[in-house]
Scaffold this motif. Sequence first.
Motif, PDB file in Angstrom:
ATOM      1  N   HIS A 182       1.391  -7.229  -2.607  1.00 26.97           N
ATOM      2  CA  HIS A 182       0.997  -6.375  -1.475  1.00 26.97           C
ATOM      3  C   HIS A 182      -0.521  -6.235  -1.403  1.00 26.97           C
ATOM      4  O   HIS A 182      -1.112  -5.427  -2.125  1.00 26.97           O
ATOM      5  N   HIS A 238      -4.157  -6.607   1.447  1.00 29.32           N
ATOM      6  CA  HIS A 238      -4.689  -6.754   2.811  1.00 29.32           C
ATOM      7  C   HIS A 238      -6.119  -7.272   2.689  1.00 29.32           C
ATOM      8  O   HIS A 238      -7.064  -6.488   2.553  1.00 29.32           O
ATOM      9  N   HIS A 283       4.884   0.252  -1.190  1.00 25.19           N
ATOM     10  CA  HIS A 283       4.123   1.427  -1.670  1.00 25.19           C
ATOM     11  C   HIS A 283       4.951   2.718  -1.749  1.00 25.19           C
ATOM     12  O   HIS A 283       4.734   3.669  -0.997  1.00 25.19           O
ATOM     13  N   ASP A 329      -1.483  -2.809  -2.713  1.00 23.92           N
ATOM     14  CA  ASP A 329      -1.894  -2.423  -1.367  1.00 23.92           C
ATOM     15  C   ASP A 329      -3.415  -2.437  -1.267  1.00 23.92           C
ATOM     16  O   ASP A 329      -4.007  -1.599  -0.583  1.00 23.92           O
TER      17      ASP A 329
HETATM   18 ZN    ZN Z   1      -0.248  -2.221   2.728  1.00 21.25          ZN
END
Ligand code: ZN
Length: 503
Positions: A68, A70, A247, A332
């Motif tokens: 996960h 970005h 998450h 994340d």
């Molecule tokens: Zn995310």
Amino acid sequence: MFCDAGTGSSKLLIKGGTVVNAHHQQIADVYVEDGVIVAVNPNIRVVDDVTVIDAFGKYVMPGGIDPHTHLEFDVGFTATVDDFFSGQAAALAGGTTMHIDFVIPLNGSLTAGFEDYEKKAKKSCMDYGFHMVITKWDETVSREMELMVKEKGINSFKFFMAYKGILMINDELLLEGFKKCKSLGALAMVHAENGDAVYEGQEKMIELGITGPEGHALSRPSVVEGEATGRAIHLADFVNTPLYVVHVMSIDAMEEIAKARKSGQKVIGEPIASGLALDESWLWHPDFEIAAKQVPSLVSIYVMSPPIRKRGHDKALQAALSTGILQLVGTDHCAFNSTQKARGIDDFRKIPNGVNGIEERMHLVWDIMVESGQITPSDYVRLTSTECARIFNIYPKKGAILPGSDADIIILNPNSSFEISAKSHHSRLDTNVYEGRTGKGKIEVTIAGGRVVWENDELKVTPGSGRYIQMPPFSYLFDGLDKKDAIYLNSLQAPVKRAKASS
Ligand code: ZN
Ligand code: URP
Ligand code: ZN
Ligand code: ZN
């Protein structure tokens, strides 16, 4: 420190370490040729031009896979500071050798979004895969999902139940999306927060004059996360398709997952490094005077969604991970620097959401989970690498130290220690939510695709050396779904007969 050279020999021998896989550990040598593990045996002898790495007294484990992230994420008014090169370089320095990033459709088009991310990822220095985000529903989206799975190597789709007016989808779309995922053998993923309730909570905070970063946490309490998690789980059960909850930040969400798994449903729960390692105490200094003077832009570096929770949620998530209620750890990683975060100085709703973690995850999980005695080194490998490879159907190419597996390997010295600081990390961020944190266990060597990329605190990374890893559909999570469907259809035979007889 960065260098731009690769390594010399394409043959490596890692000698005398404790080789750890998800279900087994042994003292052995690992021999690597041309990016692939060739042999794992005690006392491997080699004759020609081989680089030998001493691992006596250390753990030799599969490189981390972060499910996960970005990188180069454009949120409209700004984009994350870490791109596919800097974010991956940071990952490698922290022992992660593959990540899976979220492709955002471009002007509603999945194909255009995929091509956009293909371009962004050209500078990659480690292997990566993609999930695809679904933000709307029509025939074109449905067809493009099929294309993504059959031709582009994507086997997971993420649905946002929050971010109202931007990414949020409703239950009708969620059901359509889940059905399509099931038919394609693709895994449905959810960002589980009730977006309508979050909106309501935000309005309430603003009305009360709570505009600082604490308003972020107060506006989206854990009940809002628990509700959406439960709803997504129930809808996935209704459709009979596996579900992956990204998450997981609260006891509320974790308990929904526990309940579903106990009843036999295939639900995967992903806690992330910040949820395991941090709590929201940074928001609430006991002295009101000091609290009022806290610099919002500093506090806002912790703002992410769902929010980092009160003390207690972190320990409960750790326990859930150690007992199998939750299955793997992500980050994340979504890096906005302090200038970008300052956008929301007078209004928490304008703070770009996200925290770092891609470089810190492997150290934090070792320190928090293994050093505390909650899990074994084998569990560590499972939670940081193997389970991710299994869920996304790339095991044992990834996630294992076995003959034939990719040579993505870390060497961790359990007697050394790590210290985290924005001064020394490799992300482009000017802050770090783990600033000053120290712990036991240091990843001294990272090998990615058979190349030594991290050694002696030095990175040797080359843009363009990372490969796109295609992920096939129908992972083990889909095994047996057809049987369950058949039993259900069978149970409908009597009502169907009755309906026909009376028509
Ligand atoms: Zn995310
Ligand atoms: O705050 C977060 N989590 N930012 C990244 C986007 C997401 O929701 O995963
Ligand atoms: Zn999310
Ligand atoms: Zn429920």
